[in-house]
Design a protein around this motif. Structure first.
Motif, PDB file in Angstrom:
ATOM      1  N   HIS A 169       0.831  -1.202   0.000  1.00 50.24           N
ATOM      2  CA  HIS A 169       0.000   0.000   0.000  1.00 50.24           C
ATOM      3  C   HIS A 169       0.868   1.254   0.000  1.00 50.24           C
ATOM      4  O   HIS A 169       2.055   1.198   0.280  1.00 50.24           O
ATOM      5  CB  HIS A 169      -0.966   0.028   1.195  1.00 50.24           C
ATOM      6  CG  HIS A 169      -0.284   0.160   2.521  1.00 50.24           C
ATOM      7  ND1 HIS A 169       0.017  -0.941   3.312  1.00 50.24           N
ATOM      8  CD2 HIS A 169       0.150   1.237   3.217  1.00 50.24           C
ATOM      9  CE1 HIS A 169       0.607  -0.537   4.424  1.00 50.24           C
ATOM     10  NE2 HIS A 169       0.693   0.783   4.391  1.00 50.24           N
ATOM     11  N   TYR A 171      -0.964   7.693   3.359  1.00 48.49           N
ATOM     12  CA  TYR A 171      -1.102   9.140   3.439  1.00 48.49           C
ATOM     13  C   TYR A 171      -1.409   9.530   4.878  1.00 48.49           C
ATOM     14  O   TYR A 171      -2.300   8.943   5.498  1.00 48.49           O
ATOM     15  CB  TYR A 171      -2.265   9.632   2.571  1.00 48.49           C
ATOM     16  CG  TYR A 171      -2.003   9.590   1.100  1.00 48.49           C
ATOM     17  CD1 TYR A 171      -1.570  10.726   0.425  1.00 48.49           C
ATOM     18  CD2 TYR A 171      -2.188   8.424   0.372  1.00 48.49           C
ATOM     19  CE1 TYR A 171      -1.331  10.693  -0.948  1.00 48.49           C
ATOM     20  CE2 TYR A 171      -1.951   8.378  -0.991  1.00 48.49           C
ATOM     21  CZ  TYR A 171      -1.519   9.511  -1.637  1.00 48.49           C
ATOM     22  OH  TYR A 171      -1.291   9.466  -2.982  1.00 48.49           O
ATOM     23  N   ILE A 181      -4.454   2.151  -0.807  1.00 50.36           N
ATOM     24  CA  ILE A 181      -3.908   3.260  -0.030  1.00 50.36           C
ATOM     25  C   ILE A 181      -4.367   3.118   1.409  1.00 50.36           C
ATOM     26  O   ILE A 181      -5.402   2.510   1.699  1.00 50.36           O
ATOM     27  CB  ILE A 181      -4.292   4.646  -0.594  1.00 50.36           C
ATOM     28  CG1 ILE A 181      -5.808   4.824  -0.616  1.00 50.36           C
ATOM     29  CG2 ILE A 181      -3.674   4.881  -1.953  1.00 50.36           C
ATOM     30  CD1 ILE A 181      -6.241   6.245  -0.900  1.00 50.36           C
ATOM     31  N   PRO A 215       1.708  12.348   1.363  1.00 51.12           N
ATOM     32  CA  PRO A 215       2.192  10.964   1.315  1.00 51.12           C
ATOM     33  C   PRO A 215       3.113  10.726   2.505  1.00 51.12           C
ATOM     34  O   PRO A 215       3.871  11.620   2.901  1.00 51.12           O
ATOM     35  CB  PRO A 215       2.961  10.902  -0.008  1.00 51.12           C
ATOM     36  CG  PRO A 215       2.353  11.974  -0.845  1.00 51.12           C
ATOM     37  CD  PRO A 215       2.010  13.071   0.133  1.00 51.12           C
TER      38      PRO A 215
END
Length: 136
Positions: A5, A8, A55, A80
């Motif tokens: 993954h 963030y 993500i 990120p």
């Protein structure tokens, strides 16, 4: 190595989730509270086309969370945070990457949000933070 993954750091999972959904992402499961790391985690995936991109949205539970300062430095903006790679052996990868100048930033520990699989976070000044998750 296969990417597991991309993470963030976000100020609000709920607000960020809305925007990622507009890009074709959908929630894999409900938000998980990781008390040990003092963060909330939500995984989203995008299966459009030939890709399967995952993500991880991470928000701090309180001011003592490890990502709290990062969010403050970004003036509350999402950023990120790290890329996570799947590996067969955490111990072997740690030794290999230490030889390349990476630093283990915290002890290897099970990650509640990834089925209690062992994870390791490492840092290199030329790459930033990377995470390894053991396949087992």
């Amino acid at each position: 190595m296969k990417i597991h993954h991309i993470a963030y750091a976000v100020n609000s999972i709920e607000k960020s989730k809305t925007h990622f959904k507009s890009l074709g992402f959908s929630e894999i499961e409900k938000t998980i509270v990781d008390i040990n790391r003092k963060i909330n985690i939500c995984f989203l995936e995008n299966k459009e086309g030939n890709n399967n991109t995952v993500i991880e949205l991470i928000e701090s539970v309180d001011e003592t969370s490890p990502i709290s300062n990062l969010i403050k430095k970004m003036s509350g903006a999402a950023t990120p945070y790290h890329i996570c790679y799947e590996v067969d052996s955490i111990d072997n990868v740690i030794e290999e990457y230490k030889k390349m100048g990476f630093i283990l930033t915290q002890n290897v520990a099970p990650a509640i949000a990834i089925g209690n699989r062992k994870v390791a976070f490492m840092f290199h000044k030329d790459m930033g933070i990377i995470e390894f998750v053991e396949n087992k």
